[in-house]
Structures are given as C-alpha cells and as structure tokens.
Motif scaffolding. Structure first.
Motif, PDB file in Angstrom:
ATOM      1  N   ARG A   1    -120.289 -36.091 -26.439  1.00 57.24           N
ATOM      2  CA  ARG A   1    -120.298 -35.739 -25.009  1.00 57.24           C
ATOM      3  C   ARG A   1    -120.772 -34.299 -24.866  1.00 57.24           C
ATOM      4  NH1 ARG A   1    -115.460 -37.361 -20.868  1.00 57.24           N
ATOM      5  NH2 ARG A   1    -116.412 -36.597 -18.923  1.00 57.24           N
ATOM      6  N   VAL A   2    -121.580 -34.051 -23.861  1.00 60.99           N
ATOM      7  CA  VAL A   2    -122.138 -32.725 -23.624  1.00 60.99           C
ATOM      8  C   VAL A   2    -121.622 -32.203 -22.290  1.00 60.99           C
ATOM      9  CG1 VAL A   2    -124.235 -31.358 -23.357  1.00 60.99           C
ATOM     10  CG2 VAL A   2    -124.227 -33.331 -24.905  1.00 60.99           C
ATOM     11  N   VAL A   3    -121.036 -31.014 -22.317  1.00 62.07           N
ATOM     12  CA  VAL A   3    -120.593 -30.346 -21.087  1.00 62.07           C
ATOM     13  C   VAL A   3    -121.297 -29.001 -21.000  1.00 62.07           C
ATOM     14  CG1 VAL A   3    -118.638 -29.396 -19.803  1.00 62.07           C
ATOM     15  CG2 VAL A   3    -118.337 -31.490 -21.159  1.00 62.07           C
ATOM     16  N   ARG A   4    -121.936 -28.740 -19.866  1.00 65.69           N
ATOM     17  CA  ARG A   4    -122.662 -27.490 -19.663  1.00 65.69           C
ATOM     18  C   ARG A   4    -121.851 -26.584 -18.743  1.00 65.69           C
ATOM     19  NH1 ARG A   4    -128.323 -28.284 -20.706  1.00 65.69           N
ATOM     20  NH2 ARG A   4    -128.864 -26.663 -19.196  1.00 65.69           N
ATOM     21  N   LEU A   5    -121.498 -25.405 -19.250  1.00 62.11           N
ATOM     22  CA  LEU A   5    -120.808 -24.404 -18.430  1.00 62.11           C
ATOM     23  C   LEU A   5    -121.847 -23.380 -17.980  1.00 62.11           C
ATOM     24  CD1 LEU A   5    -117.546 -23.749 -20.508  1.00 62.11           C
ATOM     25  CD2 LEU A   5    -117.954 -25.462 -18.733  1.00 62.11           C
ATOM     26  N   GLU A   6    -122.190 -23.397 -16.697  1.00 61.77           N
ATOM     27  CA  GLU A   6    -123.223 -22.510 -16.176  1.00 61.77           C
ATOM     28  C   GLU A   6    -122.733 -21.665 -15.002  1.00 61.77           C
ATOM     29  OE1 GLU A   6    -127.426 -24.563 -16.922  1.00 61.77           O
ATOM     30  OE2 GLU A   6    -126.091 -25.869 -15.766  1.00 61.77           O
ATOM     31  N   THR A   7    -121.450 -21.825 -14.636  1.00 60.18           N
ATOM     32  CA  THR A   7    -120.875 -21.006 -13.570  1.00 60.18           C
ATOM     33  C   THR A   7    -120.303 -19.747 -14.189  1.00 60.18           C
ATOM     34  OG1 THR A   7    -120.335 -22.965 -12.260  1.00 60.18           O
ATOM     35  CG2 THR A   7    -119.222 -20.911 -11.687  1.00 60.18           C
ATOM     36  N   ASN A   8    -120.930 -18.632 -13.919  1.00 61.37           N
ATOM     37  CA  ASN A   8    -120.540 -17.355 -14.502  1.00 61.37           C
ATOM     38  C   ASN A   8    -119.441 -16.720 -13.661  1.00 61.37           C
ATOM     39  OD1 ASN A   8    -120.836 -14.254 -14.550  1.00 61.37           O
ATOM     40  ND2 ASN A   8    -121.935 -14.859 -16.396  1.00 61.37           N
ATOM     41  N   HIS A   9    -118.331 -16.379 -14.298  1.00 61.38           N
ATOM     42  CA  HIS A   9    -117.186 -15.795 -13.592  1.00 61.38           C
ATOM     43  C   HIS A   9    -117.106 -14.281 -13.794  1.00 61.38           C
ATOM     44  CE1 HIS A   9    -115.332 -19.747 -12.694  1.00 61.38           C
ATOM     45  NE2 HIS A   9    -115.931 -20.105 -13.824  1.00 61.38           N
ATOM     46  N   ARG A  10    -118.169 -13.689 -14.314  1.00 65.13           N
ATOM     47  CA  ARG A  10    -118.177 -12.273 -14.639  1.00 65.13           C
ATOM     48  C   ARG A  10    -119.096 -11.473 -13.729  1.00 65.13           C
ATOM     49  NH1 ARG A  10    -120.551 -11.587 -20.243  1.00 65.13           N
ATOM     50  NH2 ARG A  10    -118.494 -12.266 -20.887  1.00 65.13           N
ATOM     51  N   SER A  11    -120.330 -11.897 -13.615  1.00 69.98           N
ATOM     52  CA  SER A  11    -121.381 -11.031 -13.079  1.00 69.98           C
ATOM     53  C   SER A  11    -121.805 -11.413 -11.665  1.00 69.98           C
ATOM     54  CB  SER A  11    -122.615 -11.081 -13.992  1.00 69.98           C
ATOM     55  OG  SER A  11    -122.272 -10.763 -15.317  1.00 69.98           O
ATOM     56  N   ASP A  12    -122.341 -10.423 -10.961  1.00 69.36           N
ATOM     57  CA  ASP A  12    -122.922 -10.668  -9.642  1.00 69.36           C
ATOM     58  C   ASP A  12    -124.216 -11.453  -9.781  1.00 69.36           C
ATOM     59  OD1 ASP A  12    -121.359  -9.204  -7.445  1.00 69.36           O
ATOM     60  OD2 ASP A  12    -121.466  -7.707  -9.023  1.00 69.36           O
ATOM     61  N   ALA A  13    -124.563 -12.144  -8.704  1.00 71.78           N
ATOM     62  CA  ALA A  13    -125.736 -13.018  -8.705  1.00 71.78           C
ATOM     63  C   ALA A  13    -127.016 -12.259  -9.045  1.00 71.78           C
ATOM     64  CB  ALA A  13    -125.872 -13.715  -7.351  1.00 71.78           C
ATOM     65  N   ALA A  14    -127.142 -11.022  -8.579  1.00 71.20           N
ATOM     66  CA  ALA A  14    -128.367 -10.264  -8.828  1.00 71.20           C
ATOM     67  C   ALA A  14    -128.541  -9.961 -10.318  1.00 71.20           C
ATOM     68  CB  ALA A  14    -128.349  -8.964  -8.028  1.00 71.20           C
ATOM     69  N   ILE A  15    -127.450  -9.741 -11.016  1.00 71.84           N
ATOM     70  CA  ILE A  15    -127.513  -9.513 -12.465  1.00 71.84           C
ATOM     71  C   ILE A  15    -127.874 -10.804 -13.184  1.00 71.84           C
ATOM     72  CG2 ILE A  15    -126.127  -8.931 -14.500  1.00 71.84           C
ATOM     73  CD1 ILE A  15    -124.572  -6.976 -12.682  1.00 71.84           C
ATOM     74  N   LEU A  16    -127.300 -11.913 -12.747  1.00 68.09           N
ATOM     75  CA  LEU A  16    -127.605 -13.200 -13.369  1.00 68.09           C
ATOM     76  C   LEU A  16    -129.060 -13.585 -13.154  1.00 68.09           C
ATOM     77  CD1 LEU A  16    -124.378 -15.234 -12.495  1.00 68.09           C
ATOM     78  CD2 LEU A  16    -124.896 -13.912 -14.552  1.00 68.09           C
ATOM     79  N   ALA A  17    -129.640 -13.177 -12.029  1.00 75.03           N
ATOM     80  CA  ALA A  17    -131.051 -13.470 -11.779  1.00 75.03           C
ATOM     81  C   ALA A  17    -131.935 -12.806 -12.831  1.00 75.03           C
ATOM     82  CB  ALA A  17    -131.447 -13.006 -10.376  1.00 75.03           C
ATOM     83  N   VAL A  18    -131.578 -11.584 -13.224  1.00 73.03           N
ATOM     84  CA  VAL A  18    -132.320 -10.881 -14.277  1.00 73.03           C
ATOM     85  C   VAL A  18    -132.195 -11.646 -15.594  1.00 73.03           C
ATOM     86  CG1 VAL A  18    -132.476  -8.749 -15.615  1.00 73.03           C
ATOM     87  CG2 VAL A  18    -132.024  -8.646 -13.153  1.00 73.03           C
ATOM     88  N   ALA A  19    -130.974 -12.053 -15.943  1.00 71.75           N
ATOM     89  CA  ALA A  19    -130.745 -12.789 -17.186  1.00 71.75           C
ATOM     90  C   ALA A  19    -131.500 -14.112 -17.200  1.00 71.75           C
ATOM     91  CB  ALA A  19    -129.250 -13.026 -17.383  1.00 71.75           C
TER      92      ALA A  19
ATOM     93  N   LEU B   1    -129.551 -21.738 -20.465  1.00 67.76           N
ATOM     94  CA  LEU B   1    -128.766 -22.254 -19.346  1.00 67.76           C
ATOM     95  C   LEU B   1    -129.098 -21.466 -18.088  1.00 67.76           C
ATOM     96  CD1 LEU B   1    -125.391 -22.478 -21.296  1.00 67.76           C
ATOM     97  CD2 LEU B   1    -126.841 -24.402 -20.660  1.00 67.76           C
ATOM     98  N   GLU B   2    -128.991 -22.098 -16.945  1.00 67.43           N
ATOM     99  CA  GLU B   2    -129.256 -21.450 -15.659  1.00 67.43           C
ATOM    100  C   GLU B   2    -127.922 -21.000 -15.079  1.00 67.43           C
ATOM    101  OE1 GLU B   2    -131.947 -20.193 -12.567  1.00 67.43           O
ATOM    102  OE2 GLU B   2    -132.316 -21.004 -14.578  1.00 67.43           O
ATOM    103  N   LEU B   3    -127.631 -19.709 -15.205  1.00 69.47           N
ATOM    104  CA  LEU B   3    -126.342 -19.189 -14.766  1.00 69.47           C
ATOM    105  C   LEU B   3    -126.301 -18.987 -13.262  1.00 69.47           C
ATOM    106  CD1 LEU B   3    -125.731 -16.505 -17.551  1.00 69.47           C
ATOM    107  CD2 LEU B   3    -124.866 -18.850 -17.463  1.00 69.47           C
ATOM    108  N   THR B   4    -125.177 -19.358 -12.674  1.00 64.46           N
ATOM    109  CA  THR B   4    -124.940 -19.098 -11.254  1.00 64.46           C
ATOM    110  C   THR B   4    -123.623 -18.371 -11.101  1.00 64.46           C
ATOM    111  OG1 THR B   4    -123.850 -21.248 -10.959  1.00 64.46           O
ATOM    112  CG2 THR B   4    -126.217 -21.156 -10.519  1.00 64.46           C
ATOM    113  N   ALA B   5    -123.533 -17.520 -10.097  1.00 59.70           N
ATOM    114  CA  ALA B   5    -122.313 -16.743  -9.881  1.00 59.70           C
ATOM    115  C   ALA B   5    -121.230 -17.615  -9.270  1.00 59.70           C
ATOM    116  CB  ALA B   5    -122.596 -15.547  -8.984  1.00 59.70           C
ATOM    117  N   ALA B   6    -119.992 -17.432  -9.734  1.00 61.61           N
ATOM    118  CA  ALA B   6    -118.879 -18.220  -9.212  1.00 61.61           C
ATOM    119  C   ALA B   6    -118.636 -17.924  -7.744  1.00 61.61           C
ATOM    120  CB  ALA B   6    -117.616 -17.936 -10.021  1.00 61.61           C
TER     121      ALA B   6
END
Length: 594
Positions: free
Chosen positions: A274-292, A303-308
């Motif tokens: 079974r594959v589970v993808r964790l892509e909801t980031n609980h650390r960083s602001d959306a603008a930082i995740l956009a850079v990553a 993975l495509e990170l999104t801000a929580a």
C-alpha cells in the motif's frame, strides 16, 4: 489510549497510521509529520493489540532520531519497542549471539579508522597525509556498504585517492583489513556485515530473530544502502508487516552508498504493498513550498507539497512578512555582512535568535559569518562541533550540580541551580560575542533555562538525572544563539527563519559535482535547505574573485516564486537571470528551462 494515537492527524496521516498489516510505503515530503506518523502508527498497533511492543523493530539512521522516537513512544504510553539505529541493532545482536556462535566474546570496535589506516600505511612504507587517509576511510565505508570486494572496488573506482594510485589504495585497504583482524576488531561497517553473515550462516540465529521481531518500521528509507537493505531483509525473513517511510527528494547521501531506488521501487517489489503519500506540509508557508516545488518539479519521486494552512505572520496580516527573496553581492565578505545585517535587524525586531539559521554548502563558509555576526554582537552556534554535553563547561556544570544535590538546599530549586552556575562563571550579562567566553556563557545559560522550564516539584537530584538522561539520548537544549550549519547537518531540523547563502555555481552545486547524478544530489541538498524554513526564506550569492555565476537552481526556480532582495545587495551585482545591476539583485530573465 487508542483514540489518543489517532488524534491530531490529517487524512493521509490517519490512513498511514491505521494501516497496520502488510507492506506499506509512506512517501513523506518535508514537514509532513513522518516521525509523528511512525510513532502514532506503532502506538495504534500496540493499543489495538495488533502489535506486541517487544516484537516491533523500528530502525533509523542516527542515535538522536532513535532517541526522539523512543521519547515520543513513551509519551504515547508505549514502552519496550526496539527503536534503534541499524548499527545499534546489529551490534546488540552480535554481542548477544557471538558467544554461542564463536565461543568467545565479540570483537572490539575500531574507535578511529584514520589512525588504524595510518598504522597500516606505515607498515607499507607509505606516508599519505591525514586528508588522504580520511578519503581512503570514506572509500572503505563506501566499498563495504555497497557490498563490494577490494578487487571490485578497484574496478569501479580506478582513479585512486589523492597521490595514491588505485593499486596503492587497494593494497592499503588490504593492509588495513589484515591489521584490524590481527587486533581482533571490527569497524562500523563490519558490524553490519558480520551481523548479516551470522544470520545467513546460522539458521538458529535467524530463527531466533524472526521469532523475536514480527513488525518492522524503517525511517529515512531513501538513505538505505545495499548492505542495510540486505540486513533488513535478513531480519525480516518472510514477515510481511513492514512499513518504510522516506522522501526521494531528500536523498543527500548517495556519495556514501544511499540508494533511493529501494524506496522508489518498494511498491513494485512487495506484493500488495500500500502506498500513502504525505504532501500536506505542516511547517512552511505556501510561498516557501512554491520555491521547493519548482526546484524539484519533474525529478524522480518528487512530491507536490501544499501548506496545511495559512500561518499567522508577525504583523497579524496572515501572510509572510517577507516573501522568499534572492540577493546578490559583490564578494563573500559582503554577503556574510549582508546576511548578518538581516539577522541583526530581525533580532532587533524581536525575533528569537534560536529561530534563525544560516545554511551553506561547505564548512569553510562559516568563518566569515561568525565574524560578521560577532560584529553585530550576535552569538552563533556552529552545528557539527562538540556535542552540547561534551562541552567542558557543561560537563563541569553537571558534575557541580550533581555534587550540590546531595546536600540540603538553603533555597529553592531554580535558585540553587543559578547559584551553582554563577559560581562557575555565569553572569547576568553575556560577554562579547565571537569568543570562547561567550560560548561557555551560552552553554551555562542553556542549563539554567532547562531548570526554569522544569515541571513544578522538580528536585535538584531529579534535574541532574534528567540532564544525564538527555546526554545519553543526545537530547540537547536549544542555545539562545543563531544556528550556522551545512546543508547536510541541517537535515531533519527546522527554523522559523532561514538564510541560505552561497547559492552560486561552484558552491551550490559544488564545483566537483560534474555528472548529472552529482548535480541532482546538489539539487536535493538545496531542497533540504529550502524546506527547513517555516516563515522566512532568503537566498543569496556573491560573484567573488572567481567571477561566479548565480546557481542554475535559481534560474530553474524562476521569477514566479522569488523576488529580489536588493536592500543589502552591492552595487552592480549580477542577478540570477543574467541581467545586471538596477538594484534587482534578483530574478529577471530567469524563467525555468522547459
């Protein structure tokens, strides 16, 4: 208790935590709560009766990470889980089974591979310098974790080391192995090899391990080497309850034998995985995740990170006080001073120094930063130096506190701690930043803060017991200083405010990264640095005497996610897109190549 293990989880985390049987791969992006998932999953398995704590093996790569895992499990009411590093687990099994297999005690462990190599070289009439010996030691480690013989090593690494030709390197390795055997010692990698060999050769040992451990969890699976993977398979046998957790985008130890293919291929090599993808980031602001996300777009396993959620800013506006920026400087001194000025301005505005980190690719970049910060009166801690509890002033303080704990107290607990630390040199005001006196003061102040943060009713004896437990678990307190760290040392950590400097060709990517695979590893290092930031991210680079160019990574990130940070840029500094001056310091013409 079962409900407690399921509280505070997002939808994907909950899916991973409640999947207790069969093969499971959790693809966990930066800041998505992988350690929380690992520990809550084990706790949920224990609480529901699916797991017996003593039959769970949870392995990771550092003693600190293993200690954190055990601490979180204790907080969830779970005791008895074997949460260890690969090496600690293998060594424990060697020490346990060796007397029955070999009839005597297990060999000792080499405490200094470079020193033993020097003795071996001396016996051969070679006189390599210490740097060369360190590189040969690294080659030995790589050879063993990739499960190659010395002859196979020589075939795939034909260039030699330093002034040593490959034949000399091979002979030096043979001499090292012979000397090690004569002294009846194992090195760090031999521990894994010997444990694997014992499990393969001794059926009763394998049967005992398979009976003991039924459920397996492996953290940071992208960093597993072929040798570690082989050992894991021997531990597991035909058991199917295995959970691996990792992020291919954070594979930064390929040079040391890590192979992300074990993570990327897990679903195809394990039936019904079974594959589970964790892509909801609980650390960083959306603008930082956009850079990553832009940096890693299209890379294998990205993975495509999104801000929580939108984090509240300092000014309460619900957005970043300062979106991610890139600033150019004329030279390295100007860059260090510019970054130090930014840090000083932030501290002046009320930012806690402990929430600030300055990250870089190479240790050599830290010296100028330390000086620049000291000019502003800002103390800094460089990660990778002595561990907190190994610092002489800390050891002295713990011993003095331990001594004071046997006598009746004339004052309260915190006052007693303060009095002891004052007798050792702690003052109300810190010494000037940038020297050993300030470092010692910060260490003693950190101990006092631990005392002040202790629960009500803590005794001096209980506090010293806690300090010793922290030392054993490598649970170090946060110094009230700005952190300086290489990108490798920063992995697994996080700060509110991150300054990543030296984002230039020759530094990031490093000059000796010449192949596609090597540059891709440098990209992942940059990604690790970017994703350490929670609220503020600033990137910088300098042209320097060698006329450096801005990093290709800046061009690939592009104008859509970075803005110019021209306030501290030197006049005429080039921008990442190749346009010059105009105070942009930044990103014009730097659209990502497609």
């Amino acid at each position: 208790m079962s409900d407690r293990a399921l509280q505070g989880l997002d939808e994907r985390q909950l899916e991973a935590v409640t999947t207790l049987r069969g093969p499971l791969v959790v693809l966990a992006g930066a800041g998505t709560g992988k350690t929380r998932v690992i520990t809550h999953r084990i706790a949920h398995g224990v609480d529901t009766g699916a797991y017996s704590p003593g039959r769970v093996m949870a392995v990771t790569f550092t003693a600190k990470a293993a200690g954190e895992m055990r601490g979180r499990l204790r907080a969830l009411g779970v005791e008895g889980v074997a949460a260890r590093t690969f090496h600690a687990a293998a060594l424990a099994q060697l020490n346990y089974f060796w007397p029955t297999v070999a009839g005597d005690t297990a060999p000792g462990i080499v405490d200094n591979k470079v020193r033993l190599l020097a003795h071996a070289a001396d016996g051969m009439g070679l006189e390599p310098d210490t740097a060369t010996l360190r590189d040969v030691a690294s080659e030995i480690e790589w050879r063993k974790v990739t499960m190659r013989s010395i002859d196979q090593y020589a075939a795939v690494r034909p260039n030699g080391v330093g002034r040593l030709e490959v034949t000399q390197v091979a002979e030096l390795q043979r001499a090292y192995e012979k000397l090690k055997d004569q002294r009846r010692q194992l090195d760090f990698e031999d521990v894994l090899l010997a444990c694997a060999g014992m499990l393969e050769a001794e059926p009763h040992v394998a049967a005992s391990v398979h009976e003991q451990y039924r459920h397996f969890t492996v953290d940071e699976f992208q960093d597993v080497s072929p040798l570690q993977h082989r050992l894991l398979e021997l531990w597991r046998g035909d058991r199917r309850d295995i959970c691996v957790v990792g992020d291919a985008s954070q594979t930064i130890y390929s040079f040391a034998g890590a192979d992300a293919r074990f993570l990327l291929d897990f679903a195809s090599t394990h039936e019904d995985a079974r594959v589970v993808r964790l892509e909801t980031n609980h650390r960083s602001d959306a603008a930082i995740l956009a850079v990553a996300n832009e940096l890693m777009r299209g890379r294998p396993g990205a993975l495509e990170l999104t801000a929580a959620a939108v984090r509240p800013s300092v000014d309460g506006a619900g957005e970043l006080t300062q979106p991610p920026t890139v600033t150019a400087y004329e030279d390295d001194v100007a860059e260090a001073r510019g970054v130090a000025a930014q840090v000083a301005a932030g501290i002046g505005a009320g930012i806690d120094p402990r929430s600030i980190a300055i990250l870089y690719r190479a240790h050599s970049q830290s010296a100028e930063l330390v000086r620049a910060l000291a000019d502003h009166g800002i103390a800094a801690t460089v990660l990778g130096g002595k561990r907190f509890f190994d610092v002489p002033e800390v050891r002295q303080a713990v011993m003095a506190l331990r001594g004071a704990s046997v006598a009746p107290l004339d004052s309260g607990f915190i006052d007693a701690v303060r009095d002891v630390l004052r007798s050792l040199g702690l003052t109300d005001e810190p010494p000037q930043a940038g020297g050993s006196l300030r470092d010692a003061w910060e260490a003693r102040a950190a101990i006092l803060r631990l005392a002040e943060e202790s629960p009500d009713g803590t005794t001096l004896r209980g506090f010293t017991d806690e300090l010793q437990a922290r030392a054993k678990a490598q649970h170090e307190p946060a110094m009230r200083t700005v952190t300086l760290a290489t990108l490798h040392a920063a992995k697994g950590l996080e700060w509110e405010h991150v300054h990543l400097l030296g984002v230039a060709e020759g530094l990031l990517p490093i000059s000796y990264a010449t192949t596609f695979e090597q540059v891709d590893e440098e990209r992942r290092l940059a990604y690790v640095g970017i994703t350490r930031a929670a609220r503020e991210l600033s990137l910088s680079w300098s042209r320097g005497m060698r006329e450096r160019q801005p990093s290709r990574f800046l061009r690939e990130i592009g104008t859509g996610t970075l803005r110019a940070g021209g306030a501290h840029a030197s006049n005429g500094a080039a921008n990442p897109g190749g346009a010059s001056g105009s105070g942009s310091a930044g990103v014009r013409g730097s659209a990502r190549p497609r």
